[in-house]
Design a protein around this motif. Structure first.
Motif, PDB file in Angstrom:
ATOM      1  N   ILE A  30     -17.406 -12.827  20.599  1.00  0.00           N
ATOM      2  CA  ILE A  30     -15.962 -12.608  20.521  1.00  0.00           C
ATOM      3  C   ILE A  30     -15.293 -13.980  20.505  1.00  0.00           C
ATOM      4  CG2 ILE A  30     -13.954 -11.534  21.609  1.00  0.00           C
ATOM      5  CD1 ILE A  30     -16.061  -9.442  20.890  1.00  0.00           C
ATOM      6  N   ILE A  31     -14.593 -14.272  19.415  1.00  0.00           N
ATOM      7  CA  ILE A  31     -13.938 -15.565  19.258  1.00  0.00           C
ATOM      8  C   ILE A  31     -12.711 -15.400  18.382  1.00  0.00           C
ATOM      9  CG2 ILE A  31     -15.428 -16.127  17.289  1.00  0.00           C
ATOM     10  CD1 ILE A  31     -15.252 -19.062  18.117  1.00  0.00           C
ATOM     11  N   GLN A  32     -11.716 -16.242  18.631  1.00  0.00           N
ATOM     12  CA  GLN A  32     -10.519 -16.295  17.801  1.00  0.00           C
ATOM     13  C   GLN A  32     -10.188 -17.770  17.644  1.00  0.00           C
ATOM     14  OE1 GLN A  32      -7.015 -13.784  18.795  1.00  0.00           O
ATOM     15  NE2 GLN A  32      -5.903 -15.701  19.090  1.00  0.00           N
ATOM     16  N   ALA A  33     -10.121 -18.265  16.415  1.00  0.00           N
ATOM     17  CA  ALA A  33      -9.866 -19.694  16.247  1.00  0.00           C
ATOM     18  C   ALA A  33      -9.386 -20.024  14.849  1.00  0.00           C
ATOM     19  CB  ALA A  33     -11.134 -20.489  16.553  1.00  0.00           C
ATOM     20  N   SER A  34      -8.608 -21.090  14.779  1.00  0.00           N
ATOM     21  CA  SER A  34      -8.137 -21.671  13.527  1.00  0.00           C
ATOM     22  C   SER A  34      -7.878 -23.148  13.784  1.00  0.00           C
ATOM     23  CB  SER A  34      -6.833 -20.988  13.082  1.00  0.00           C
ATOM     24  OG  SER A  34      -6.136 -21.789  12.149  1.00  0.00           O
ATOM     25  N   LYS A  36      -5.442 -24.684  12.978  1.00  0.00           N
ATOM     26  CA  LYS A  36      -4.004 -24.840  13.227  1.00  0.00           C
ATOM     27  C   LYS A  36      -3.610 -24.526  14.660  1.00  0.00           C
ATOM     28  CE  LYS A  36      -2.781 -23.653   8.482  1.00  0.00           C
ATOM     29  NZ  LYS A  36      -2.074 -22.689   7.618  1.00  0.00           N
ATOM     30  N   ALA A  37      -4.478 -23.892  15.430  1.00  0.00           N
ATOM     31  CA  ALA A  37      -4.138 -23.454  16.797  1.00  0.00           C
ATOM     32  C   ALA A  37      -3.667 -24.620  17.655  1.00  0.00           C
ATOM     33  CB  ALA A  37      -5.340 -22.774  17.438  1.00  0.00           C
ATOM     34  N   LYS A  38      -2.671 -24.351  18.503  1.00  0.00           N
ATOM     35  CA  LYS A  38      -2.113 -25.387  19.380  1.00  0.00           C
ATOM     36  C   LYS A  38      -2.490 -25.189  20.845  1.00  0.00           C
ATOM     37  CE  LYS A  38       1.779 -26.386  16.364  1.00  0.00           C
ATOM     38  NZ  LYS A  38       1.469 -25.455  15.310  1.00  0.00           N
ATOM     39  N   LEU A  39      -2.948 -23.989  21.178  1.00  0.00           N
ATOM     40  CA  LEU A  39      -3.366 -23.674  22.544  1.00  0.00           C
ATOM     41  C   LEU A  39      -4.788 -23.124  22.481  1.00  0.00           C
ATOM     42  CD1 LEU A  39      -2.545 -23.248  25.600  1.00  0.00           C
ATOM     43  CD2 LEU A  39      -1.978 -20.901  24.936  1.00  0.00           C
ATOM     44  N   LEU A  40      -5.631 -23.589  23.409  1.00  0.00           N
ATOM     45  CA  LEU A  40      -7.004 -23.101  23.491  1.00  0.00           C
ATOM     46  C   LEU A  40      -7.203 -22.436  24.843  1.00  0.00           C
ATOM     47  CD1 LEU A  40     -10.003 -22.894  22.623  1.00  0.00           C
ATOM     48  CD2 LEU A  40     -10.295 -25.243  23.449  1.00  0.00           C
ATOM     49  N   ILE A  41      -7.787 -21.258  24.826  1.00  0.00           N
ATOM     50  CA  ILE A  41      -8.104 -20.536  26.051  1.00  0.00           C
ATOM     51  C   ILE A  41      -9.624 -20.457  26.164  1.00  0.00           C
ATOM     52  CG2 ILE A  41      -7.930 -18.349  27.289  1.00  0.00           C
ATOM     53  CD1 ILE A  41      -5.281 -17.874  25.729  1.00  0.00           C
ATOM     54  N   ILE A  42     -10.144 -21.035  27.257  1.00  0.00           N
ATOM     55  CA  ILE A  42     -11.577 -20.959  27.530  1.00  0.00           C
ATOM     56  C   ILE A  42     -11.755 -20.183  28.825  1.00  0.00           C
ATOM     57  CG2 ILE A  42     -13.710 -22.223  27.985  1.00  0.00           C
ATOM     58  CD1 ILE A  42     -12.575 -24.566  26.423  1.00  0.00           C
ATOM     59  N   GLY A  43     -12.209 -18.957  28.693  1.00  0.00           N
ATOM     60  CA  GLY A  43     -12.470 -18.115  29.854  1.00  0.00           C
ATOM     61  C   GLY A  43     -13.964 -18.034  30.115  1.00  0.00           C
ATOM     62  N   PRO A  56     -10.487 -10.057  21.974  1.00  0.00           N
ATOM     63  CA  PRO A  56     -10.519 -10.855  23.203  1.00  0.00           C
ATOM     64  C   PRO A  56      -9.356 -10.524  24.139  1.00  0.00           C
ATOM     65  CG  PRO A  56      -9.869 -12.223  21.335  1.00  0.00           C
ATOM     66  CD  PRO A  56     -10.255 -10.878  20.784  1.00  0.00           C
ATOM     67  N   TRP A  57      -9.639 -10.531  25.430  1.00  0.00           N
ATOM     68  CA  TRP A  57      -8.623 -10.292  26.467  1.00  0.00           C
ATOM     69  C   TRP A  57      -7.902  -8.950  26.266  1.00  0.00           C
ATOM     70  CZ3 TRP A  57      -8.771 -13.219  30.687  1.00  0.00           C
ATOM     71  CH2 TRP A  57      -9.363 -14.482  30.593  1.00  0.00           C
ATOM     72  N   ASN A  78      -2.583 -14.295  17.269  1.00  0.00           N
ATOM     73  CA  ASN A  78      -2.433 -15.045  16.026  1.00  0.00           C
ATOM     74  C   ASN A  78      -3.291 -16.301  16.143  1.00  0.00           C
ATOM     75  OD1 ASN A  78      -1.640 -16.766  13.962  1.00  0.00           O
ATOM     76  ND2 ASN A  78       0.517 -16.185  14.088  1.00  0.00           N
ATOM     77  N   GLU A  79      -4.418 -16.320  15.438  1.00  0.00           N
ATOM     78  CA  GLU A  79      -5.363 -17.432  15.595  1.00  0.00           C
ATOM     79  C   GLU A  79      -4.795 -18.766  15.148  1.00  0.00           C
ATOM     80  OE1 GLU A  79      -6.053 -15.831  11.505  1.00  0.00           O
ATOM     81  OE2 GLU A  79      -5.989 -14.869  13.459  1.00  0.00           O
ATOM     82  N   THR A  80      -3.732 -18.764  14.326  1.00  0.00           N
ATOM     83  CA  THR A  80      -3.125 -20.042  13.946  1.00  0.00           C
ATOM     84  C   THR A  80      -2.262 -20.604  15.076  1.00  0.00           C
ATOM     85  OG1 THR A  80      -1.153 -19.068  12.925  1.00  0.00           O
ATOM     86  CG2 THR A  80      -3.094 -19.359  11.510  1.00  0.00           C
ATOM     87  N   GLN A  81      -2.040 -19.818  16.118  1.00  0.00           N
ATOM     88  CA  GLN A  81      -1.295 -20.266  17.289  1.00  0.00           C
ATOM     89  C   GLN A  81      -2.223 -20.524  18.478  1.00  0.00           C
ATOM     90  OE1 GLN A  81       2.112 -20.738  17.412  1.00  0.00           O
ATOM     91  NE2 GLN A  81       2.210 -20.273  15.247  1.00  0.00           N
TER      92      GLN A  81
END
Length: 195
Positions: A30-34, A36-43, A56-57, A78-81
């Protein structure tokens, strides 16, 4: 990294079977990424409900996390965010007192490839001890003390408790977290994401 290269990397991540012999429910990264993303969440790792939905979540922990961030689902997903890259990409299975720890193979294999491909990330939320132990050097021994010292690493890294309903008592005992840390994260997120 070019768009096609990043897309190929995500395809490889989603096809990963490195720890399949240890997963009672099978592999489902399970992953969401781009880029362009400005915030990364590592759980930690997906729970059973997230494993089943592939989102995810997508559980009560995610509802609380979205409240902390004050973000609607359409922005959060929104993976670009927002990029979401857990320590363990697959559901690790059930243990005696909750879910098993994330499989150690994931972070060591995929994080060094994925994180450099996210050049616009300005803040990384490190949710729970597994992410904090991996990314924060010279941190206190307890999660509470680590989160209390959040300004040491901000804004690059923000250590957070897990938003699980199981941590409701922790949140009641530590009101400073929602009084001080959550507003800081919200301000950052709302200034840097396209809202």
């Amino acid at each position: 990294m070019a768009t096609q290269q990043f897309s190929n990397l995500l395809d490889r991540v989603r096809a990963c079977t490195i720890c399949q012999d240890h997963l009672s429910h099978g592999v489902r990264p399970i992953i969401q990424a781009s880029p362009k993303a400005k915030l990364l969440i590592i759980g930690q790792a997906p729970g059973l409900r997230v494993h089943e939905s592939g989102i995810p979540w997508n559980d009560p922990s995610g509802e609380r996390l979205r409240r902390w961030l004050n973000l609607p689902s359409e922005i959060f997903y929104n993976e670009t965010q927002i990029a979401i890259v857990p320590m363990g990409l697959c559901y690790p299975g059930k243990g005696k007192s909750g879910d098993l720890p994330p499989r150690p193979e994931c972070a060591s294999l995929w994080h060094p490839q994925l994180l450099p491909a996210l050049p616009n990330v300005g803040m990384t939320l490190l949710i729970g001890q597994y992410a904090q132990n991996y990314y924060l050097s010279d941190k206190p021994k307890t999660l509470t003390e680590t989160v209390k010292q959040w300004q040491t690493w901000a804004p690059r890294y923000l250590p957070l408790p897990h938003p699980s309903p199981r941590n409701t008592l922790w949140l009641k005992r530590n009101p400073w977290f929602e009084d001080e840390v959550v507003p800081y994260i919200r301000d950052y997120v709302h200034q840097h994401l396209k809202l």
